[in-house]
Design a protein around this motif. Structure first.
Motif, PDB file in Angstrom:
ATOM      1  N   SER A   1       1.078  11.043   0.971  1.00 31.48           N
ATOM      2  CA  SER A   1      -0.349  11.356   0.993  1.00 31.48           C
ATOM      3  C   SER A   1      -1.088  10.295   1.802  1.00 31.48           C
ATOM      4  N   ASN A   2      -2.373  10.555   2.050  1.00 27.22           N
ATOM      5  CA  ASN A   2      -3.183   9.574   2.774  1.00 27.22           C
ATOM      6  C   ASN A   2      -3.855   8.590   1.831  1.00 27.22           C
ATOM      7  N   ILE A   3      -3.361   8.530   0.594  1.00 25.35           N
ATOM      8  CA  ILE A   3      -3.872   7.564  -0.392  1.00 25.35           C
ATOM      9  C   ILE A   3      -2.843   6.434  -0.480  1.00 25.35           C
ATOM     10  N   PRO A   4      -3.023   5.361   0.268  1.00 25.72           N
ATOM     11  CA  PRO A   4      -1.988   4.320   0.365  1.00 25.72           C
ATOM     12  C   PRO A   4      -1.665   3.644  -0.963  1.00 25.72           C
ATOM     13  N   SER A   5      -2.610   3.629  -1.887  1.00 27.96           N
ATOM     14  CA  SER A   5      -2.376   2.929  -3.161  1.00 27.96           C
ATOM     15  C   SER A   5      -1.359   3.640  -4.041  1.00 27.96           C
ATOM     16  N   LEU A   6      -0.934   4.849  -3.653  1.00 24.83           N
ATOM     17  CA  LEU A   6       0.084   5.546  -4.423  1.00 24.83           C
ATOM     18  C   LEU A   6       1.484   5.018  -4.137  1.00 24.83           C
ATOM     19  N   GLU A   7       1.632   4.270  -3.078  1.00 18.69           N
ATOM     20  CA  GLU A   7       2.954   3.891  -2.565  1.00 18.69           C
ATOM     21  C   GLU A   7       3.856   3.284  -3.631  1.00 18.69           C
ATOM     22  N   HIS A   8       3.299   2.406  -4.476  1.00 15.72           N
ATOM     23  CA  HIS A   8       4.126   1.720  -5.472  1.00 15.72           C
ATOM     24  C   HIS A   8       3.623   1.955  -6.895  1.00 15.72           C
ATOM     25  N   ALA A   9       2.849   3.006  -7.103  1.00 20.20           N
ATOM     26  CA  ALA A   9       2.270   3.257  -8.424  1.00 20.20           C
ATOM     27  C   ALA A   9       3.347   3.611  -9.434  1.00 20.20           C
ATOM     28  N   LEU A  10       3.210   3.060 -10.649  1.00 21.69           N
ATOM     29  CA  LEU A  10       4.138   3.348 -11.729  1.00 21.69           C
ATOM     30  C   LEU A  10       3.600   4.470 -12.608  1.00 21.69           C
ATOM     31  N   GLY A  11       4.505   5.232 -13.182  1.00 21.13           N
ATOM     32  CA  GLY A  11       4.156   6.402 -13.969  1.00 21.13           C
ATOM     33  C   GLY A  11       4.786   7.617 -13.320  1.00 21.13           C
ATOM     34  N   ASN A  12       4.181   8.772 -13.485  1.00 20.49           N
ATOM     35  CA  ASN A  12       4.623   9.985 -12.802  1.00 20.49           C
ATOM     36  C   ASN A  12       3.761  10.204 -11.573  1.00 20.49           C
ATOM     37  N   CYS A  13       4.404  10.378 -10.430  1.00 20.69           N
ATOM     38  CA  CYS A  13       3.666  10.553  -9.180  1.00 20.69           C
ATOM     39  C   CYS A  13       4.401  11.575  -8.314  1.00 20.69           C
TER      40      CYS A  13
ATOM     41  N   SER B   1      -0.152  15.650   2.804  1.00 20.81           N
ATOM     42  CA  SER B   1      -0.691  14.688   3.779  1.00 20.81           C
ATOM     43  C   SER B   1      -2.072  15.088   4.270  1.00 20.81           C
ATOM     44  N   LYS B   2      -2.388  16.378   4.227  1.00 20.33           N
ATOM     45  CA  LYS B   2      -3.686  16.848   4.712  1.00 20.33           C
ATOM     46  C   LYS B   2      -4.778  16.778   3.649  1.00 20.33           C
ATOM     47  N   ALA B   3      -4.390  16.514   2.404  1.00 10.50           N
ATOM     48  CA  ALA B   3      -5.402  16.406   1.350  1.00 10.50           C
ATOM     49  C   ALA B   3      -6.349  15.265   1.696  1.00 10.50           C
ATOM     50  N   ALA B   4      -7.609  15.590   1.907  1.00 11.84           N
ATOM     51  CA  ALA B   4      -8.566  14.611   2.421  1.00 11.84           C
ATOM     52  C   ALA B   4      -9.094  13.664   1.355  1.00 11.84           C
ATOM     53  N   SER B   5      -8.930  14.020   0.094  1.00 12.59           N
ATOM     54  CA  SER B   5      -9.478  13.198  -0.981  1.00 12.59           C
ATOM     55  C   SER B   5      -8.588  13.319  -2.214  1.00 12.59           C
ATOM     56  N   VAL B   6      -8.879  12.473  -3.198  1.00 15.98           N
ATOM     57  CA  VAL B   6      -8.149  12.545  -4.465  1.00 15.98           C
ATOM     58  C   VAL B   6      -8.393  13.890  -5.130  1.00 15.98           C
ATOM     59  N   ASP B   7      -9.622  14.410  -5.043  1.00 14.10           N
ATOM     60  CA  ASP B   7      -9.928  15.706  -5.646  1.00 14.10           C
ATOM     61  C   ASP B   7      -9.104  16.813  -5.004  1.00 14.10           C
TER      62      ASP B   7
END
Length: 430
Positions: free
Chosen positions: A284-296, A326-332
């Motif tokens: 995705s274009n949300i870089p903070s997801l790269e190493h997030a813990l939990g279910n992703c 990748s095209k999702a422009a926002s978290v929503d």
């Protein structure tokens, strides 16, 4: 081998070595945790004996201390679900830690005979209760065989961890045990729930079937590098799109075999559906997801109408799903895609028919977990009872794929003698 003789040496609750701070005592679950399966995810790490192996008493103390230290960073795993199931009370109640002695097994011999012993793998796992507010989120069982080999069995709640989180946890525990130090910068929990808060979901809800055929069978099929190359050639000879991944071609083949079994059994073909899991990290274009813990992760769905060829449909659908992510422009936008995919999966399941599920653990660093005895000789799944489910893992050298397939007894008989499976799969692990 009819049965493993396992003697429990130690059973205790291990707590984080440092109490969890008050401001971290409540972890809200994310939307992605909320739609994850209510089950425990198992994995086994097999270590052959080495000349550098420590005495069991020293190794035991180190393993317990390093696990307690690791839990300070993975503190939700030592907590308990709250009654509302939308959060975890990070109260440091602890994780179950069990040590056993296996008196009638040599690990090298056991692994060599693994196709005959696969049902015994579950004995290496800690017993875990069904999910309840008081249930543990993590259990560890360290099995010491009479040859000096070790099998570490882990069960973790899928509501707090996916494959990435589980692999991250195990490697951090191994690193701490090996070096007696923790890493300076570690991923953290809580980020996903801030981006994707849990919500009340409308519409039909998925629940595991209560009438699973008691005669389900799990078998492991190994596709080595040559087999995967042959599959790639077959797809590429007819493909008009980009080269598919090795995971996609193995999924496609297994789906083809399963639909063939269904057609032969009924005397006619019918529509079928394949569901698969896609890791959102790095897509995705949300870089903070790269190493997030939990279910992703999110689900992808492929449907093929009766009588149509599979071709490279799986690979195309995986690429299309990743493109939408990748095209999702926002978290929503990404949240909407996740919920939409989840609802499609539930709807397809509730409709019945030929529905096949796949999940891939390929690409995760399972074989990097060195506790001081070297890297594992084998990282394995276990027997499970989820009908028409396949889990894919890398072989140790990384260029092959192990497919753990669960079918009812009659379908497994047909699957094992399918010409594609007989031609492409290694009958004995290498």
């Amino acid at each position: 081998m009819a049965k493993l003789e396992i003697e429990i040496q130690t059973r205790k609750m291990l707590k984080p070595s440092t109490p969890t701070p008050n401001h971290l005592r409540t972890l809200k679950l994310s939307l992605l945790d909320q739609i994850a399966s209510r089950k425990y995810v198992p994995v086994l790490f097999h270590y052959l004996p080495t000349s550098s192996s420590e005495g069991i008493a020293i190794a035991s103390e180190k393993l317990q201390n390093s696990l307690a230290e690791t839990l300070t960073n993975f503190y939700p795993l030592a907590g308990r679900f709250r009654e509302d199931e939308f959060s975890i009370h990070c109260n440091d109640e602890g994780v179950e830690y069990v040590e056993t002695k296996v008196v009638n097994a040599n690990l090298a011999e056991f692994l060599h005979q693994e196709p005959k012993n696969i049902e015994l793998l579950n004995d290496f796992l800690p017993d875990m209760d069904d999910h309840r507010p008081s249930s543990l989120l993590l259990g560890v069982q360290v099995n010491v065989l009479n040859c000096g080999g070790v099998v570490i069995g882990i069960q973790i709640s899928h509501m707090v961890a996916d494959a990435f989180t589980l692999a991250t946890f195990v490697n951090e525990w191994a690193h701490t045990n090996l070096t007696r130090t923790t890493k300076d910068c570690l991923p953290s929990f809580g980020h996903l729930s801030s981006l994707f808060p849990a919500r009340v979901l409308s519409g039909p809800q998925f629940s595991p079937p209560s009438n699973i055929d008691p005669k389900t069978i799990t078998r492991r099929f190994v596709f080595d590098v040559l087999a995967i190359a042959k599959l790639m050639e077959t797809v590429n000879s007819n493909a008009t799109l980009t080269r598919p991944t090795r995971v996609a071609v193995v999924m496609s083949l297994i789906w083809k075999v399963l639909t063939g079994i269904s057609t032969a059994k009924r005397g006619h073909s019918r529509d079928s559906c394949l569901g698969f899991t896609i890791n959102l990290r790095g897509k995705s274009n949300i870089p903070s997801l790269e190493h997030a813990l939990g279910n992703c992760a999110t689900n992808g769905i492929v449907k093929i109408e009766a009588g149509k060829e599979l071709n490279e449909l799986v690979g195309k659908t995986i690429r299309d799903t990743c493109l939408l992510i990748s095209k999702a422009a926002s978290v929503d936008d990404l949240s909407s895609l996740i919920v939409s995919n989840w609802k499609k999966g539930v709807d397809r399941y509730l409709r019945g028919g030929d529905v096949y599920g796949f999940t891939s653990w390929c690409g995760f660093p399972w074989y990097e977990a060195d506790f001081g005895w070297g890297k594992p000789s084998w990282v394995s799944y276990v027997c499970f009872d989820e009908w028409h489910i396949t889990l894919l893992m890398d072989t140790k050298n990384g260029d092959g794929i192990e497919a753990w397939v669960c079918l009812n007894e009659n379908d497994m008989i047909e699957f094992e003698k399918d010409p594609h499976i007989l031609t492409l799969c290694s009958p004995i692990p290498k």
